[in-house]
Design a protein around this motif. Structure first.
Motif, short mmCIF file in Angstrom:
data_model
loop_
_atom_site.label_atom_id
_atom_site.label_comp_id
_atom_site.label_asym_id
_atom_site.label_seq_id
_atom_site.Cartn_x
_atom_site.Cartn_y
_atom_site.Cartn_z
N SER A 24 0.86 -1.08 -0.15
CA SER A 24 -0.01 0.00 0.11
C SER A 24 0.87 1.31 0.23
CB SER A 24 -0.80 0.01 1.47
OG SER A 24 -1.78 -1.12 1.24
N LEU A 25 1.98 1.20 0.70
CA LEU A 25 2.79 2.59 0.87
C LEU A 25 3.43 2.54 -0.51
CD1 LEU A 25 4.48 4.54 1.96
CD2 LEU A 25 6.00 2.99 3.11
N PHE A 26 3.83 1.53 -1.33
CA PHE A 26 4.27 1.60 -2.66
C PHE A 26 3.53 2.04 -3.40
CE2 PHE A 26 5.05 -0.03 -6.79
CZ PHE A 26 6.35 0.16 -7.15
N ALA A 27 2.02 1.80 -3.43
CA ALA A 27 1.24 2.43 -4.42
C ALA A 27 1.12 3.94 -4.28
CB ALA A 27 -0.03 1.46 -4.49
N VAL A 28 0.75 4.38 -3.00
CA VAL A 28 0.30 5.64 -2.67
C VAL A 28 1.61 6.64 -2.95
CG1 VAL A 28 -0.25 7.08 -0.83
CG2 VAL A 28 -1.41 4.82 -0.85
N ALA A 29 2.69 6.15 -2.77
CA ALA A 29 4.00 6.78 -3.01
C ALA A 29 4.23 7.07 -4.44
CB ALA A 29 5.20 6.15 -2.37
N GLY A 30 3.99 5.78 -5.29
CA GLY A 30 3.74 5.99 -6.67
C GLY A 30 2.88 6.98 -7.25
N PHE A 31 1.68 7.01 -6.63
CA PHE A 31 0.58 7.79 -6.90
C PHE A 31 1.02 9.28 -6.52
CE2 PHE A 31 -3.03 10.49 -5.35
CZ PHE A 31 -3.61 10.78 -6.49
N ALA A 32 1.68 9.51 -5.48
CA ALA A 32 1.98 10.97 -5.01
C ALA A 32 3.30 11.44 -5.94
CB ALA A 32 2.59 10.84 -3.49
N SER A 41 6.14 9.06 7.51
CA SER A 41 5.73 8.88 8.94
C SER A 41 5.00 7.09 8.54
CB SER A 41 4.67 9.73 9.26
OG SER A 41 5.19 10.82 9.82
N SER A 42 4.25 6.89 7.39
CA SER A 42 3.90 5.49 7.38
C SER A 42 4.73 4.60 7.18
CB SER A 42 2.89 5.54 6.17
OG SER A 42 1.82 6.51 6.21
N PHE A 43 6.02 5.05 6.58
CA PHE A 43 7.24 4.02 6.39
C PHE A 43 7.78 3.86 7.79
CE2 PHE A 43 12.00 4.01 5.34
CZ PHE A 43 12.07 2.52 5.22
N ALA A 44 7.95 4.84 8.76
CA ALA A 44 8.42 4.78 10.06
C ALA A 44 7.55 3.83 10.80
CB ALA A 44 8.41 6.24 10.71
N ASP A 45 6.30 4.06 10.70
CA ASP A 45 5.39 3.06 11.33
C ASP A 45 5.60 1.69 10.92
OD1 ASP A 45 4.40 5.28 13.16
OD2 ASP A 45 2.52 5.48 11.87
N VAL A 99 12.28 6.35 1.29
CA VAL A 99 11.11 5.89 0.55
C VAL A 99 11.25 5.99 -0.82
CG1 VAL A 99 8.71 6.31 0.04
CG2 VAL A 99 9.42 6.43 2.47
N LEU A 100 11.59 7.12 -1.44
CA LEU A 100 11.80 7.17 -2.95
C LEU A 100 12.93 6.32 -3.36
CD1 LEU A 100 11.37 11.15 -3.44
CD2 LEU A 100 9.86 9.07 -3.65
N ARG A 101 14.04 6.21 -2.50
CA ARG A 101 15.02 5.75 -3.08
C ARG A 101 14.86 4.18 -3.11
NH1 ARG A 101 18.10 6.31 0.98
NH2 ARG A 101 18.99 8.37 0.47
N ARG A 102 13.87 3.61 -2.00
CA ARG A 102 13.75 2.15 -2.28
C ARG A 102 12.87 2.00 -3.42
NH1 ARG A 102 13.67 -0.81 3.39
NH2 ARG A 102 15.02 0.35 4.59
N ILE A 103 12.04 2.89 -3.85
CA ILE A 103 11.36 2.53 -4.74
C ILE A 103 12.06 2.47 -6.18
CG2 ILE A 103 9.52 3.88 -6.44
CD1 ILE A 103 7.95 4.73 -3.83
N GLN A 104 13.05 3.54 -6.35
CA GLN A 104 13.88 3.53 -7.55
C GLN A 104 14.57 2.30 -7.54
OE1 GLN A 104 15.71 7.31 -6.72
NE2 GLN A 104 14.01 8.40 -7.51
N ASP A 108 11.06 -3.02 4.14
CA ASP A 108 11.16 -3.81 5.48
C ASP A 108 12.79 -3.75 5.87
OD1 ASP A 108 12.91 -5.23 3.48
OD2 ASP A 108 11.79 -6.89 3.42
N LEU A 109 13.13 -4.22 6.96
CA LEU A 109 14.39 -4.22 7.74
C LEU A 109 15.64 -4.82 6.74
CD1 LEU A 109 13.30 -5.13 11.29
CD2 LEU A 109 14.01 -2.82 10.63
N ARG A 110 15.13 -5.57 5.90
CA ARG A 110 16.08 -6.27 5.08
C ARG A 110 16.44 -5.57 3.82
NH1 ARG A 110 15.34 -12.93 5.83
NH2 ARG A 110 14.61 -12.70 7.86
N ALA A 111 15.37 -4.66 3.44
CA ALA A 111 15.46 -3.75 2.17
C ALA A 111 15.70 -4.77 0.84
CB ALA A 111 16.46 -2.68 2.12
N ARG A 112 14.79 -5.80 1.15
CA ARG A 112 14.99 -6.87 0.15
C ARG A 112 14.52 -6.45 -1.15
NH1 ARG A 112 9.80 -7.63 1.51
NH2 ARG A 112 8.50 -8.90 -0.14
N THR A 113 15.16 -6.94 -2.23
CA THR A 113 14.83 -6.53 -3.75
C THR A 113 13.44 -7.09 -3.80
OG1 THR A 113 16.18 -8.44 -4.62
CG2 THR A 113 17.09 -6.17 -4.49
N VAL A 114 12.50 -6.40 -4.67
CA VAL A 114 11.32 -6.95 -4.92
C VAL A 114 11.03 -6.47 -6.36
CG1 VAL A 114 10.25 -7.00 -2.82
CG2 VAL A 114 10.30 -4.83 -4.06
#
Length: 545
Positions: free
Chosen positions: A253-261, A283-287, A523-528, A534-540
């Motif tokens: 959900s965070l990915f979708a909304v960040a993409g929309f924004a 804040s949503s990412f931190a939560d 947040v933006l870096r992880r999307i790019q 997540d804590l592991r910053a796994r690739t998706v």
């Protein structure tokens, strides 16, 4: 990237048969996405819920949560319907069943079949001691009479763990027993019509009707009258896993909304350029990260400090859904009217929003979790020895059901580890005020818990006593975040501590702007870079919708 990430593929790729459009179409039809059951069967998903000693792949609770994350991120109905419900049933057998019963359950799961868990009765909710399905002795065996309602997979499971009354006194904690009941045989209970739900629409919620149903005495799990004890033991594991189930949907959900924004133009600029939107996404990412810290630490407690598992898993099941629900609510505001659409690239957010609310109360509601903590609170909040610092990636002690306890034996070592950390200077200069709030909150929790009277510790507990359990849970969240500061405090951790301190103290705290911007940039870096939140910053494998 996990194997299941790869198999499920990019949800926004139009040619993906397991993508967003197909998930939404299946949800409208109240089914799983076509082919997903075969995909999970071919992967051997059921083996993830079977301990290695029984031929499966289950090694630790945290690993199981990690493996399930992409499945729940794609469709919570699939994650719950295919796997988690069966695991909730199986842990009762792992905790108290005979070897032959454990082997039978392992074979069922590894063959791709489901096991249902038939605890609840509509009239009694989480008050299992009042359940009325009766098991009557008959020539050394039993006959079951009654009904179980709103049971997942009742019409497709091979067997069910059934909670039934075997005592006759009508009261006390030794009145009920568990049975592993075959649902495929000629004498099996009948399944009742499916319930239609507003969320988790793919789950097959039905019931089981027992009318003089014969069951062999050998199907009993554990000794007669030990159902409540076994349930409270198995809940310590399943509550933690259930709390972790919500991480995947919120990640997506965070990915979708960040993409929309980043693509939506408003007032002559990108929506993501607005300070409020940056703050919401950060804040949503931190939560989300704070919630994962809580799940991971609660899971580790069950392995390394099992005597405290009852309190920690209940705290995780109580507080993690609340933190994540807050994030989802905030994200829905950024998405605006598109949040209500059932079609289109952002409709998956609406599905996750609906599913998450149902997923959060599944297994056990928040009040039941608070009542599991409350009688232990005086002891837990006392000053005592601190737990050693956890080492990420270190091998954990095997999960030992025999070491789990209903009540903690003494002061909570994780809470005391937080106390020791708060006695030192904060590792980040922006945390000075936060440190003071957290230190005072810990002191207040100890003194107020010590003042609790016996009548404050049960189902009639006043609201003030229940709030203490929430503060305890939030301080455990804090302990998990502080554990990950490690001298080089990541921006998300600093922001997460601000937000947790706000929740604990009931005061508005304004984090430094540079902390918010650094977290937003993350947040933006992880999307790019194609990395999960997540804590592991796994690739998706996911591209912008």
């Amino acid at each position: 990237m996990t194997i299941l990430d790869t198999l499920l593929g990019d949800p926004y790729q139009s040619a993906n048969p397991y993508g967003v459009a197909d998930v939404l179409e299946a949800d409208e039809a109240r089914e799983f996405t076509a082919g997903t059951l075969t995909l999970l069967d071919d992967y051997g998903f059921g083996a993830e819920f079977v301990p290695i000693a029984l031929g499966g792949r289950f090694t630790s609770i945290e690993r199981l949560v990690h493996v399930m994350r992409p499945v729940f991120g794609r469709d919570a109905s699939l994650g719950l319907g295919y796997g988690l419900t069966s695991f909730m049933a199986a842990v009762n057998v792992y905790a108290a069943g005979r070897t032959d019963q454990q082997v039978a359950v392992a074979r069922t799961l590894m063959s791709g079949r489901a096991i249902s868990v038939a605890y609840h009765e509509s009239d009694h909710g989480n008050d299992f001691g009042a359940n009325n399905l009766i098991a009557t002795e008959d020539a050394g065996n039993y006959r079951l009479n009654g009904a179980k309602n709103v049971i997942n997979n009742a019409d497709r499971a091979q067997s069910a763990v059934v909670f039934a009354r075997t005592g006759t006194s009508g009261f006390g904690g030794r009145e009920h027993s568990l049975f592993l009941v075959d649902l495929d045989g000629p004498d099996s209970p009948a399944s009742t019509p499916r319930h239609l739900s507003l969320a988790l629409r793919g789950c097959r919620l039905g019931g089981l009707s027992f009318r003089n149903t014969p069951v062999d005495a050998s199907t009993m799990i554990g000794a007669p009258g030990t159902a409540v004890e076994t349930a409270l033991t198995s809940f310590q594991v399943s509550r933690c896993v259930a709390a972790g189930a919500g991480l995947g949907p919120v990640d997506e959900s965070l990915f979708a909304v960040a993409g929309f924004a980043t693509r939506r133009r408003l007032y002559g600029s990108d929506l993501s350029d607005l300070p409020h939107v940056k703050h919401t996404l950060a804040s949503s990412f931190a939560d989300l990260m704070a919630a994962e810290c809580m799940v991971a630490d609660s899971a580790n407690t069950l392995h390394e400090l099992p005597a405290f598992g009852s309190a920690h898993s209940a705290a995780a099941k109580y507080i993690v859904p609340r933190i994540l629900e807050s994030a989802m609510s905030d994200l829905s505001v950024v998405l605006g009217a598109r949040f209500y659409l059932r079609t289109g690239p952002y409709a998956l957010f609406g599905k996750h929003f609906r599913d998450f609310a149902a997923l959060a109360i599944g297994h056990a509601g928040g009040a039941a979790c608070q009542l599991a903590i409350l009688p232990q609170l005086k002891r837990l909040t006392s000053q005592g020895d601190a737990a050693p610092k956890t080492v990420p990636g270190a091998d954990l002690a095997p999960l030992n059901f025999g070491s789990l306890r209903m009540f903690a034996p003494g002061p909570d070592p994780v809470l005391n580890r937080l106390r020791v950390s708060l006695e030192s200077r904060p590792v980040h200069p922006a945390l000075t005020d936060v440190w003071q709030i957290l230190t005072q909150a810990l002191l207040d929790l100890r003194s107020e818990s010590a003042a609790l009277a016996p009548h404050d510790l049960g189902v009639a507990a006043p609201a003030a006593a229940m709030r203490l359990t929430e503060r305890y849970a939030l301080l455990l969240v804090t302990a998990g975040i502080v554990e990950r500061l490690d001298g080089d405090a990541p921006s998300w951790a600093v922001l997460a501590l601000y937000r947790t301190a706000e929740r604990i103290g009931g005061v508005r705290l304004e984090p430094p702007q540079h902390v918010v911007l650094e977290t937003f940039t993350d947040v933006l870096r992880r999307i790019q870079e194609g990395r999960a939140f997540d804590l592991r910053a796994r690739t998706v494998p996911r591209t912008m919708p």
